[in-house]
Scaffold this motif. Sequence first.
Motif, PDB file in Angstrom:
ATOM      1  N   HIS A  18       0.859  -1.174   0.000  1.00 34.20           N
ATOM      2  CA  HIS A  18       0.000   0.000   0.000  1.00 34.20           C
ATOM      3  C   HIS A  18       0.901   1.231   0.000  1.00 34.20           C
ATOM      4  N   VAL A  19       0.650   2.153  -0.921  1.00 38.24           N
ATOM      5  CA  VAL A  19       1.408   3.399  -1.002  1.00 38.24           C
ATOM      6  C   VAL A  19       0.423   4.550  -0.868  1.00 38.24           C
ATOM      7  N   PHE A  20       0.769   5.525  -0.018  1.00 36.96           N
ATOM      8  CA  PHE A  20      -0.088   6.681   0.232  1.00 36.96           C
ATOM      9  C   PHE A  20       0.667   7.941  -0.169  1.00 36.96           C
ATOM     10  N   ILE A  21      -0.008   8.822  -0.920  1.00 38.26           N
ATOM     11  CA  ILE A  21       0.641  10.021  -1.445  1.00 38.26           C
ATOM     12  C   ILE A  21      -0.400  11.129  -1.588  1.00 38.26           C
ATOM     13  N   SER A  22       0.038  12.378  -1.486  1.00 42.65           N
ATOM     14  CA  SER A  22      -0.850  13.512  -1.739  1.00 42.65           C
ATOM     15  C   SER A  22      -0.823  13.868  -3.217  1.00 42.65           C
ATOM     16  N   SER A  23      -1.943  14.345  -3.734  1.00 43.09           N
ATOM     17  CA  SER A  23      -1.974  14.776  -5.130  1.00 43.09           C
ATOM     18  C   SER A  23      -0.964  15.909  -5.326  1.00 43.09           C
ATOM     19  N   GLY A  24      -0.310  15.917  -6.489  1.00 42.36           N
ATOM     20  CA  GLY A  24       0.703  16.919  -6.783  1.00 42.36           C
ATOM     21  C   GLY A  24       2.118  16.458  -6.499  1.00 42.36           C
ATOM     22  N   LEU A  73       5.053   8.977 -16.743  1.00 46.05           N
ATOM     23  CA  LEU A  73       5.512   7.661 -16.302  1.00 46.05           C
ATOM     24  C   LEU A  73       6.944   7.402 -16.718  1.00 46.05           C
ATOM     25  N   SER A  74       7.675   6.649 -15.883  1.00 47.06           N
ATOM     26  CA  SER A  74       9.011   6.175 -16.262  1.00 47.06           C
ATOM     27  C   SER A  74       9.309   4.904 -15.484  1.00 47.06           C
ATOM     28  N   LEU A  75      10.198   4.087 -16.039  1.00 47.52           N
ATOM     29  CA  LEU A  75      10.561   2.811 -15.439  1.00 47.52           C
ATOM     30  C   LEU A  75      11.998   2.872 -14.954  1.00 47.52           C
ATOM     31  N   GLU A  76      12.205   2.514 -13.676  1.00 48.06           N
ATOM     32  CA  GLU A  76      13.544   2.522 -13.091  1.00 48.06           C
ATOM     33  C   GLU A  76      14.266   1.215 -13.389  1.00 48.06           C
ATOM     34  N   SER A  77      15.587   1.223 -13.180  1.00 47.61           N
ATOM     35  CA  SER A  77      16.390   0.024 -13.423  1.00 47.61           C
ATOM     36  C   SER A  77      16.023  -1.116 -12.488  1.00 47.61           C
ATOM     37  N   ILE A  83       5.727   7.848 -11.122  1.00 43.81           N
ATOM     38  CA  ILE A  83       4.620   8.676 -11.603  1.00 43.81           C
ATOM     39  C   ILE A  83       4.857  10.088 -11.108  1.00 43.81           C
ATOM     40  N   LYS A  84       4.954  11.041 -12.028  1.00 43.55           N
ATOM     41  CA  LYS A  84       5.165  12.435 -11.666  1.00 43.55           C
ATOM     42  C   LYS A  84       3.829  13.150 -11.502  1.00 43.55           C
TER      43      LYS A  84
END
Length: 254
Positions: A18-24, A73-77, A83-84
Amino acid sequence: MITDIYCVSGISGVDHDHVFISSGENVSLPCNNTLSDCKSKTTWIYNRFSHSGAVELIKLGIKKNDTERHERLSLESNSSLNIKNVTEEDYGLYTCRQYVNDTQQGPDVNVSLNVLHVSVSPSSSSSSSSSSSQTEISPGSVTLSCQLYSYTGFSCDDLVSSEGVELLWVNQTGVDLKTDSRYQILSSSDQYRCFIITLTTTLLNEDNNREWRCQLTHRNQLQTSVRYTVKYSGEKTLFSDRFVKTFTHWLYSS
């Protein structure tokens, strides 16, 4: 666009986060089944509703350009999905899969992205950026709505009972505003938002520079918060509010 896949060590871990983040804010979703085989390729799949079809965001290391948010979107190694400038529309279930020679290796890894978002009413003119917004409102009653957008494939009750998720409106010293009779605080939920906690009050002169904060805790640890600060704009007949989004990024297994 092709994202390079590098040799990385295998990661033994859980199959759901579960990941929690604020918009922006920006967020990185972990893939805990990364393979050490250099020939492995990563696929990320997105699903918001349990009854709707899934959408491929990354397929075998190649970013799909036909999605609305492909530029963010971008994929890390290490196979993490970045997600920006997260919006409330980004919430949902993200699934990571590893393939070797077009054959899936290991189990799916599911990451539930939960997005905290705050709106204000009434409002007139506003301006915003990825980290803050400003709105001019007239003196009087104001309602701040703090909302947690969560994947509907899981029970909202489980977020409370199993994950220990809690939303609170607090003052700048961290005191729960439910203890102050001048604030009316109501909790609810709907089809898209597991938690909605509204704060309603009447703005007073002494509220200039006063801060209120909606904070989200997960297992008694602060995950993300949104601060609301009343600001006088010009004459005292106008107020402005400023959202300053701060977050502490923690990853927990379910």
